[in-house]
Scaffold this active site. Structure first.
Site, PDB file in Angstrom:
ATOM      1  N   CYS A  20     -59.342 -16.925 -16.440  1.00 22.87           N
ATOM      2  CA  CYS A  20     -58.831 -16.771 -17.810  1.00 22.87           C
ATOM      3  C   CYS A  20     -59.978 -16.561 -18.784  1.00 22.87           C
ATOM      4  CB  CYS A  20     -58.008 -17.984 -18.203  1.00 22.87           C
ATOM      5  SG  CYS A  20     -58.838 -19.528 -17.832  1.00 22.87           S
ATOM      6  N   VAL A  80     -44.600 -16.926 -19.619  1.00 20.04           N
ATOM      7  CA  VAL A  80     -43.995 -18.151 -19.088  1.00 20.04           C
ATOM      8  C   VAL A  80     -44.284 -19.322 -20.037  1.00 20.04           C
ATOM      9  CG1 VAL A  80     -44.004 -19.797 -17.173  1.00 20.04           C
ATOM     10  CG2 VAL A  80     -44.054 -17.350 -16.695  1.00 20.04           C
ATOM     11  N   GLY A  81     -45.513 -19.376 -20.545  1.00 21.56           N
ATOM     12  CA  GLY A  81     -45.911 -20.476 -21.433  1.00 21.56           C
ATOM     13  C   GLY A  81     -45.046 -20.563 -22.681  1.00 21.56           C
ATOM     14  N   GLU A  84     -53.984  -8.527 -21.111  1.00 22.95           N
ATOM     15  CA  GLU A  84     -54.725  -9.143 -20.007  1.00 22.95           C
ATOM     16  C   GLU A  84     -54.374  -8.448 -18.693  1.00 22.95           C
ATOM     17  OE1 GLU A  84     -53.659 -13.170 -18.761  1.00 22.95           O
ATOM     18  OE2 GLU A  84     -55.781 -13.669 -18.797  1.00 22.95           O
ATOM     19  N   GLY A  95     -51.055 -21.002 -17.356  1.00 25.25           N
ATOM     20  CA  GLY A  95     -50.507 -19.799 -16.731  1.00 25.25           C
ATOM     21  C   GLY A  95     -50.412 -18.678 -17.736  1.00 25.25           C
ATOM     22  N   SER A  96     -49.437 -17.814 -17.532  1.00 25.03           N
ATOM     23  CA  SER A  96     -49.345 -16.614 -18.365  1.00 25.03           C
ATOM     24  C   SER A  96     -48.682 -16.912 -19.711  1.00 25.03           C
ATOM     25  CB  SER A  96     -48.546 -15.547 -17.621  1.00 25.03           C
ATOM     26  OG  SER A  96     -47.252 -16.051 -17.344  1.00 25.03           O
ATOM     27  N   GLU A 107     -52.192 -23.730 -21.743  1.00 27.73           N
ATOM     28  CA  GLU A 107     -53.420 -22.925 -21.637  1.00 27.73           C
ATOM     29  C   GLU A 107     -53.015 -21.605 -21.005  1.00 27.73           C
ATOM     30  OE1 GLU A 107     -56.211 -23.298 -22.943  1.00 27.73           O
ATOM     31  OE2 GLU A 107     -56.091 -25.403 -23.518  1.00 27.73           O
ATOM     32  N   LYS A 115     -46.268 -29.413 -10.071  1.00 26.43           N
ATOM     33  CA  LYS A 115     -45.694 -28.214  -9.469  1.00 26.43           C
ATOM     34  C   LYS A 115     -46.814 -27.162  -9.439  1.00 26.43           C
ATOM     35  CE  LYS A 115     -43.867 -23.975  -9.756  1.00 26.43           C
ATOM     36  NZ  LYS A 115     -44.579 -23.359  -8.661  1.00 26.43           N
TER      37      LYS A 115
END
Ligand code: NDP
Length: 482
Positions: A281, A229-230, A384, A225-226, A247, A172
């Site tokens: 990142c 969400v992670g 970030e 991702g962020s 990550e 995805k």
């Protein structure tokens, strides 16, 4: 415009609807229409992957190696056109985009070799007359969820090891940049791997990502991702008993000591702070500079920043492309206001600019932005931003620089510019980051060695290099009575 479908069970499958993929360098340029799948597409893709798994996982290492090698060969041969597409949809410059495509190709080549090197152990038992074998086996169907900032390299560094070690995949990709992932899926599809081994389901994270994470037949999720969400994905995976690898973000420090080579320190700070529009990142967003070199460093960095040409990602002479989207631009500008309100001094940039190269069309262009005289506790130094926004913290000495560099919830990459072997050696040992750079930018890593961070930046086993097998295989211990 030809619609781009999802790839499910070896068939290009129409989506529920289609969304435009827009060029951030030129908002009037629509690259293509890409499928928006639904939860039912995830169910079909997972079923296809599960059905393909028994044959693929026992297909033999030569067949898997040949498939990966073929995919890598086509990616490398098409660096120019795939790079063009990537620059057009994501906004990094053409040389950066071509470099990323090259990296994706090399990753497939690396794992074409790596699957031939998979090994186990035979050890004596503590009980006489018994043999013990330790082997690695594939885990099953893996769900891969990727971000927008490396639209081909990150899918590549998850897909290649997953397939190499005998797993089947449902990818995805980020909804914002589906073009490179679709092109990669097309290459994988045409490589001749069996139907269902690799599936692509495009669409919103809240629908496709959540359906994958919660699907009972998905054995593992690898996510980049962020942090927000992670963490949600990790909780769901633990609840369902799935293996998970995350990550996530960074707030990467770059220390500059008094004894640094000034030109080198300025160049590497500019490179990792602003190139790829600061949307890496591993970008340096905190420059931690000791007292004596501070004034000269700031002056030289401002002069270097003045030479950065902001413009169309695909135009010759562009050093820094646009921000990826309206939402990201708004986030970057909101942090400019937050930093000012906190008392940080704006030394350069801080506002939207016109396109300086190429067509001169309307895009999400932001000037490279520098804040000086900032404090380590300010939000601009703790959260970030994910744009070309860099802040500088003045410190007394190496010891304070080290403490400030580690004073962060993140721990992805950290750099030091110094000519002192003593400080370089100490920093490599005491930095609380997963990757440490001495006289090199914090961004820019090799494809054949582990990649990942500590603290809030990463969770689970490392990605890339031979360490990737830790996530994409499971260990079996077999006992045999002689
Ligand atoms: P997001 O976390 O917003 O999205 C990442 C992926 O997760 C996208 O495919 C997204 O889909 C999907 N997603 C969103 N919501 C859910 C959900 N509820 N369940 C499952 N999947 C979901 O990150 P960005 O794409 O904005 O990427 C930027 C972030 O990625 C930065 O924080 C950056 O630091 C980090 N990053 C980390 C790297 C690392 O290796 N440490 C490397 C590169 C980036 P959709 O696109 O549809 O929203």
């Amino acid at each position: 415009m030809t619609p781009h479908h999802n790839l499910i069970d070896g068939q290009w499958t129409p989506g529920l609807s289609y969304a435009p993929n827009t060029n951030p360098s030129d908002l009037s340029d629509v690259i293509g229409e890409y499928a928006q799948g639904g939860a039912s597409d995830v169910n079909t893709a997972v079923a296809a992957a599960a059905a393909a798994f028994p044959a693929w996982s026992t297909s033999g290492i030569q067949a898997r190696s040949d498939a990966l090698d073929k995919i890598g060969t086509e990616i490398l041969a098409r660096k120019a056109d795939l790079g063009e597409l990537l620059a057009r949809e994501e906004g990094k410059t053409l040389p950066e985009a071509i470099g990323e495509v090259g990296r994706a190709g090399q990753i497939f080549k690396f794992f074409a070799g790596e699957c031939l090197r998979l090994s186990g152990e035979t050890v004596p038992s503590v009980r006489p007359g018994i043999g013990v074998e330790i082997t690695r086996e594939p885990i099953g169907v893996v769900g891969l969820i990727t971000p927008w900032n490396f639209p081909i390299a990150i899918p590549a560094w998850k897909i290649a090891p997953a397939l190499a070690f005998g797993n089947c995949v449902v990818l995805k990709p980020a909804d914002l940049v589906p073009g490179s992932a679709w092109a990669l899926a097309d290459i994988i599809h045409r490589s001749g791997i069996p139907a269902g081994v690799f599936n692509l389901v495009m669409g919103p994270g809240r629908v496709i990502g959540e359906a994958l994470v919660n699907h009972p037949d998905v054995a593992a999720i690898s996510f980049t991702g962020s942090v927000g969400v992670g963490r949600g994905i990790a909780e769901a995976c633990v609840k369902h008993g799935k293996k998970v690898q995350l990550e996530m973000g960074g707030k990467n420090p770059q220390i500059v000591l008094d004894d640094a080579d000034l030109n080198q320190a300025v160049e590497l700070s500019a490179q990792s702070g602003f190139y790829s529009t600061g949307q890496r990142c591993t970008a340096s967003s905190r420059l931690i500079v000791t007292d004596q070199i501070y004034p000269a460093f700031i002056e030289a960095l401002q002069a270097r920043m003045a030479c950065i040409k902001v413009g169309d990602a695909r135009a010759a002479g562009t050093d820094m492309g646009p921000v990826v989207s309206q939402a990201q631009l708004e986030q970057d500008l909101s942090y400019v206001e937050i930093a000012k309100a906190e008392g940080a001094v704006l030394a350069a940039g801080g506002a939207r600019v016109a396109c300086h190269t190429g067509s001169g069309k309307d895009g999400y262009y932001l000037a490279p932005t520098l804040f000086v005289d900032t404090e380590a506790g300010m939000r601009i130094n703790r959260e970030e931003v994910f744009g070309p926004v860099v802040s500088v913290i003045r410190v007394k000495n190496y010891e304070q620089a080290l403490a400030v560099s580690n004073d962060t919830p993140f721990g992805l990459s950290a750099g030091i510019a110094t000519t002192s072997l003593k400080y370089a050696t100490h920093f490599k040992r005491h930095s609380q980051a997963g990757m440490v750079m001495v006289n090199l930018p914090t961004a820019g890593v090799d494809y054949h060695v582990p990649f990942g961070g500590r603290k809030g930046s990463s969770y689970g086993p490392r990605e890339q290099g031979r360490y990737a097998q830790e996530f994409y295989t499971t260990v079996k211990t077999a006992y045999t009575l002689a």
